[in-house]
Design an enzyme around this catalytic site. Structure first.
Site, mmCIF file in Angstrom:
data_model
loop_
_atom_site.group_PDB
_atom_site.id
_atom_site.type_symbol
_atom_site.label_atom_id
_atom_site.label_comp_id
_atom_site.label_asym_id
_atom_site.label_seq_id
_atom_site.Cartn_x
_atom_site.Cartn_y
_atom_site.Cartn_z
ATOM 1 N N TYR A 1 0.830 -1.194 0.000
ATOM 2 C CA TYR A 1 0.000 0.000 0.000
ATOM 3 C C TYR A 1 0.876 1.260 0.000
ATOM 4 C CZ TYR A 1 -4.084 -2.912 1.127
ATOM 5 O OH TYR A 1 -5.090 -3.847 1.101
ATOM 6 N N SER B 1 -13.544 -3.817 0.018
ATOM 7 C CA SER B 1 -14.323 -3.040 -0.974
ATOM 8 C C SER B 1 -15.819 -3.302 -0.830
ATOM 9 C CB SER B 1 -13.846 -3.358 -2.395
ATOM 10 O OG SER B 1 -12.557 -2.852 -2.626
ATOM 11 N N PRO B 2 -16.375 -3.150 0.372
ATOM 12 C CA PRO B 2 -17.782 -3.493 0.601
ATOM 13 C C PRO B 2 -18.788 -2.564 -0.054
ATOM 14 C CG PRO B 2 -16.851 -2.436 2.531
ATOM 15 C CD PRO B 2 -15.710 -2.666 1.595
ATOM 16 N N GLY C 1 -18.904 -4.044 -9.499
ATOM 17 C CA GLY C 1 -18.096 -4.392 -10.656
ATOM 18 C C GLY C 1 -16.644 -4.595 -10.293
ATOM 19 N N VAL D 1 -18.445 3.269 -6.542
ATOM 20 C CA VAL D 1 -19.289 3.041 -5.376
ATOM 21 C C VAL D 1 -20.754 3.003 -5.812
ATOM 22 C CG1 VAL D 1 -20.006 4.013 -3.154
ATOM 23 C CG2 VAL D 1 -17.608 4.150 -3.875
ATOM 24 N N PHE D 2 -21.516 2.081 -5.271
ATOM 25 C CA PHE D 2 -22.930 1.969 -5.660
ATOM 26 C C PHE D 2 -23.825 2.911 -4.866
ATOM 27 C CE2 PHE D 2 -22.205 -1.510 -2.579
ATOM 28 C CZ PHE D 2 -23.136 -1.200 -1.602
#
Length: 304
Positions: free
Chosen positions: A50, A214-215, A219, A224-225
């Site tokens: 990271y 990545s909750p 895709g 972000v949804f």
């Protein structure tokens, strides 16, 4: 903060993990860490790659500016990815990676070490030797994996002497493969395809803690949804439930994961203090079974 038992151990850890992949982009890293700790998030997730290692260094430098005590924190890191080149689970790479992380994190030990993405060329005997040395030297307390399926875990378990306590896997409302195949048993539709070797059930049977990375993404890292016009039905449902529980859509998306009886941890990668607060506070929200399935269906999933 909801606490969960970490793998097969007797240790209780926060159900929300703060992921530090973007701490090098934080405007105020001290505020980020103090907000997390004030909200009882004491589990911190790193990886040697990271920020090219900078994220671990920034974390250590930032932590030194707070009143937090090392022994009150659970610090986890991952190794095994050589960026842009390969995956490497060799004994030499594992040990050198851990030593590098310890130096950057300014700590004598990691609470947990996870093997990052699977290395198909790995020799399990080498991993076992690395784990034994790291444990013997007091540099790592617990060991686990990331992005692995049952067969890979079983192969590793044949050789390592330590229990594998955790598996980091992508999971969230818009990434539900590990749940879909269990709902669509004996069907021939897309949801019935098992991509992960029944990893959810395997983890529960073997007391491995799943850590959801990545909750809030959909895709292949498309975005972000939440508050995304592409998903109007889902976001409408999240808003309704957020109003009911006096939280935010992000809070409900977190509570949805934590509602599952597998005791999954949520890795929150946000560096925005108020989002850390809402995710932490949402850990105590318990959605009803009907609400959980309503969200699942609003995301486009079909119950057979």
């Amino acid at each position: 903060m909801k606490k969960i038992k970490f793998g097969p151990t007797d240790i209780e850890v926060s159900s929300v993990i703060l992921g530090l992949m973007r701490i090098n982009q934080a405007k105020d890293p001290v505020k980020v860490l103090t907000t997390a700790i004030d909200n009882e998030i004491t589990f911190f997730d790193h990886a040697d790659i990271y920020g090219g290692g900078d994220c671990e260094t920034i974390f250590a430098d930032t932590l030194a500016k707070t009143d937090a005590k090392r022994e009150a924190l659970f610090i986890q890191s991952k190794c095994g990815i050589v960026p842009g080149k390969m995956f490497d689970f060799s004994k030499e790479h594992i040990i050198s990676s851990v030593e590098g992380s310890l130096k950057r994190l300014n700590t004598d030990y990691l609470d947990a070490l996870l093997l990052h993405r699977p290395d198909t060329l790995f020799e399990p005997e080498e991993v076992a030797a690395a784990f034994d040395q790291l444990e013997k030297d007091g540099k790592v307390k617990y060991f686990g994996v990331s992005n692995q399926k049952p067969g890979q875990i079983e192969l590793l378990k044949k050789y390592v002497s330590q229990p594998l306590v955790a598996n980091q896997l992508q999971f969230g409302i818009m990434h539900t493969g590990m749940i879909d195949q269990g709902i669509h048993v004996n069907m021939t539709d897309g949801g019935s395809v098992d991509h992960d070797g029944e990893i959810l059930e395997y983890s529960r049977l073997h007391d491995m803690t799943i850590q959801a990375w990545s909750p809030y993404q959909y895709g292949f890292f498309e975005g972000v949804f939440i508050d995304n016009d592409k998903f109007p039905e889902l976001n409408e449902k999240l808003v309704v439930l957020a109003d009911k529980y006096k939280t935010t859509p992000t809070g409900i998306a977190s509570a949805w994961i934590l509602r599952h009886p597998a005791n999954i941890q949520v890795i929150a990668g946000t560096m925005t203090p108020h989002r850390i607060e809402e995710i932490a506070q949402a850990s105590e929200i318990v959605l009803t079974r009907e609400e959980w399935y309503d969200v699942y269906k609003a995301a486009g999933n079909i119950l057979p």
